[in-house]
Write an enzyme that holds these catalytic residues in place. Structure first.
Site, PDB file in Angstrom:
ATOM      1  N   THR A   1     -79.259 -16.800 -46.207  1.00 31.11           N
ATOM      2  CA  THR A   1     -78.256 -15.796 -45.846  1.00 31.11           C
ATOM      3  C   THR A   1     -78.308 -14.731 -46.954  1.00 31.11           C
ATOM      4  OG1 THR A   1     -76.521 -17.203 -46.800  1.00 31.11           O
ATOM      5  CG2 THR A   1     -76.795 -17.269 -44.422  1.00 31.11           C
TER       6      THR A   1
ATOM      7  N   LYS B   1     -81.028 -23.777 -48.986  1.00 33.88           N
ATOM      8  CA  LYS B   1     -80.475 -22.425 -49.055  1.00 33.88           C
ATOM      9  C   LYS B   1     -79.093 -22.455 -49.683  1.00 33.88           C
ATOM     10  CE  LYS B   1     -77.945 -20.364 -46.709  1.00 33.88           C
ATOM     11  NZ  LYS B   1     -76.449 -20.380 -46.652  1.00 33.88           N
TER      12      LYS B   1
ATOM     13  N   THR C   1     -72.010 -22.111 -46.840  1.00 32.40           N
ATOM     14  CA  THR C   1     -72.985 -23.158 -46.648  1.00 32.40           C
ATOM     15  C   THR C   1     -74.092 -23.356 -47.629  1.00 32.40           C
ATOM     16  OG1 THR C   1     -72.718 -23.035 -44.312  1.00 32.40           O
ATOM     17  CG2 THR C   1     -74.611 -24.229 -45.058  1.00 32.40           C
TER      18      THR C   1
ATOM     19  N   GLU D   1     -74.029 -16.925 -56.855  1.00 32.96           N
ATOM     20  CA  GLU D   1     -73.643 -15.508 -56.802  1.00 32.96           C
ATOM     21  C   GLU D   1     -73.459 -14.922 -58.194  1.00 32.96           C
ATOM     22  OE1 GLU D   1     -71.196 -17.424 -53.428  1.00 32.96           O
ATOM     23  OE2 GLU D   1     -71.963 -18.014 -55.381  1.00 32.96           O
TER      24      GLU D   1
ATOM     25  N   ASN E   1     -68.573 -10.890 -53.986  1.00 40.03           N
ATOM     26  CA  ASN E   1     -67.532 -11.561 -53.209  1.00 40.03           C
ATOM     27  C   ASN E   1     -66.295 -10.728 -52.939  1.00 40.03           C
ATOM     28  OD1 ASN E   1     -68.642 -14.199 -52.648  1.00 40.03           O
ATOM     29  ND2 ASN E   1     -68.714 -14.409 -54.863  1.00 40.03           N
TER      30      ASN E   1
END
Lengths: 409, 409
Positions: B157, B183, B194, B281, B404
């Site tokens: 993603t 992932k 996920t 992230e 985010n």
């Protein structure tokens, strides 16, 4: 220096003098230059004391000291310094508290166990307590009943505004006053720890009653707020009752004559707790999270705190993004019963999801407008039982990273 | 588009074909344009399957489906889409999974319970499963044994690099191969959820053995990593064993003949888990946290995760600040036994604190140098018992907030 929080109140409240309480602030140069860093409070003989403390298992030496003292329930003097938390200082820290208490007791002619000590600031650096004890006599000479704003300023570390709250209540027809001050949410950079709050009343109430009221009030205020889920080694909340108001002594915390006092005390605690959140590191939004429909009130609080502590929920709020999927995620990770297919979510009073899926014809416009405001309200019903809880937090912004990640490179 | 993680490996590993496994990637336009978003994997009849899933109580419909399927322990087809997580989609989501499984079973002439389905992407938006089922025949025509890199790319993603790992092992003298792909750590913006990982081997091993090995391996790998403490509604880890290598069947997970297989499987899981953290992230540092001296291994892991999840520890690491006071704080908040006055902390192998206070003559120079590197190692002994655990995380940076908190204003 950090800029004033956008969520700061317009002004420090006008706090009335309180019979049996005298305060003084002093600059003794523990860490800061050109500002006060010592708060001395003298309360009249016969004052009852209650305390609630951090649950940290690595708590500081001053916390250990106050726990022992408040169990005895009496107090005469409070000594608070900012700039050094005297936490993780081993045997040195314990000796430092002992010395400070002994010198203070000598000066005020009271028992050591009637002296309360709180420290906030750098962790892991031995406290130069000689600077405190050397300043005690000078500070004592400045004691006055009108120094509430100065007192709130002296205990600040990286707080951007002083925090105070006041109410009057009646006990069996007699008017009593409650004044409280507080400092600093979470763990504050660099190396800073601690939420401290000191609340005083002239009501005449025994230790056991104070302790029960304080514990109950804390559960709904200071223990229902979170900035970043990190727990200070030094959190200390003390409640002093001088007994000078002349009310009839009430010996049961559940006594109906205490209804108004209880209400007003809880208001002071909640007001101070909200101010602590509003001065959370980098806070740009004040967030109220209510969970209903949980298995019990405790489960509701656990779920509400999981939402409040989620970095993804907090960054979405900072981004003014009505990202209800992250609320679902946080409910799921809380570990308490929730019915995925009965979950309902409201943001700013607008229903966003019902029975586990987005509402039909969902119009994001009013929700997006709400997210642009400073006060965000999120409600979640988890579809299990009647448990309910409300907690408060702030958003997670770039300023939080700036404040806490003191980029050296 | 997010820039490649600075912690990304130099290249995707060379993954050998694996007997009984054929893969295909396809673009079916669920959310993304101009890239693949569907992974189809066919495994030979007789393949055993084990699964480990998110502990979220609001897990997605595909997770519920796979839990039921892997309990039966057999598999023929895996269908994975990226772009839509089919999470919090209520009855629509369940129907969508049912339809996809039915069409896939029809096409491959197998039982519905031999079809595994995983979805990753936006939460709360009904999945257009007709796009998946319409593409199945075309995807099937592309099945090949050499498409591992493409497979890892199709399930991404907002991952910045595809994640793969491979090992060979011997079981009783027979060489077997283990290939895995994965992932995305944590919950990935915007609305993304996920961690998915799919591991395949040609070893011949029954479901029960696979399940036991997978669970054990997960505890030390995927369940020992954290990016931001947030738990996806969709985390799915599946292990497929085709049995084509021709080893003697071993029916006890503790059998010594499985020692090498177990070791290599755990290596694949840990390698993939580390890659997930390295693509966390905004990650700029890879952090290993080891806790020793806890009451038990579980207590050690709880304390290690409290350190790893602390926003204050993570921002300090981002700021290259050897802020051991925050480590102490995190130990204290974990809720597991720790002896404040016996606590020892090492950073980059250098002792910083011993017996609850900073080491005498502490020289920060080598520690500061370590903090400037990409791989940070923090060790803490909590002075209680023999419990030990290691977990891995990344730092908390401005990029995390950027990713985010999709600032709309």
């Amino acid at each position: 220096m950090t800029a004033l929080s956008p969520l700061a109140p317009a002004a420090f409240p006008t706090m009335p003098p309180l019979a049996g309480v005298r305060l003084a602030s002093h600059a003794c140069g523990i860490r800061y230059q050109g500002r006060t860093d010592l708060l001395l409070v003298e309360v009249d003989a016969g004052t009852s004391v209650a305390g609630v403390y951090t649950k940290s298992l690595t708590c500081s030496a001053p916390v250990d000291w106050c726990k022992t003292a408040s169990a005895k329930g009496k107090g005469r003097v409070l000594v608070v310094n900012s700039g050094n938390a005297n936490a993780f200082t081993g045997a040195l820290g314990v000796a430092s508290v002992e010395r400070t208490a002994a010198k203070t007791a000598e000066l005020f002619d009271c028992k050591k166990t009637e002296v309360y000590i709180a420290s906030t600031g750098t962790i892991g650096v031995p406290l130069p307590d000689e600077k405190i004890t050397a300043a005690l006599a000078d500070a004592r000479a400045k004691l006055s009943a009108d120094s509430w704003a100065d007192a709130a300023a002296a205990i600040m570390t990286t707080d951007t505004f002083p925090k105070g709250s006041t109410r009057t209540a009646t006990i069996d027809g007699v008017t009593v006053t409650i004044n409280g001050i507080a400092k600093g949410a979470g763990m504050i950079a660099p190396d800073m720890a601690t939420m401290l709050s000191f609340v005083f009343t002239d009501a005449d109430l025994p230790h056991d009653v104070l302790q029960e009221l304080l514990k109950k009030g804390t559960d709904r205020s200071f223990n229902a707020i979170t900035v970043d889920s990190d727990t200070s080694t030094s959190d200390t909340l003390l409640l002093f009752a001088t007994g000078k108001a002349g009310n009839a002594r009430v010996t049961d915390a559940k006594d109906k004559r205490l209804a108004d006092f209880r209400k007003k005390l809880f208001e002071v605690l909640l007001d101070l707790a909200h101010q602590v959140v509003k001065d959370g590191e980098g806070a740009s939004k004040f967030v109220e999270i209510t969970v209903t429909g949980a298995a019990g009130n405790k489960a509701a609080k656990t779920i509400a705190l999981a939402i409040a502590n989620s970095p993804l929920v907090k960054t979405a709020i900072a981004g003014e993004d009505a990202n209800w999927g992250r609320v679902v995620m946080a409910v799921g990770k809380a570990g308490e019963k929730a019915d995925r297919d009965r979950l309902c979510i409201k943001i700013g009073g607008v229903e966003v999801a019902r029975n586990g899926q987005v509402v039909e014809g969902y119009d994001e416009t009013p929700v997006t407008a709400h997210m642009k405001g400073q006060n965000i309200v999120i409600e979640t019903d988890v579809g299990i039982g009647k448990g309910k809880a409300t907690v408060w937090t702030c958003d997670l912004t770039h300023a939080y990273i700036d404040i806490n990640g003191s980029y050296r490179t």
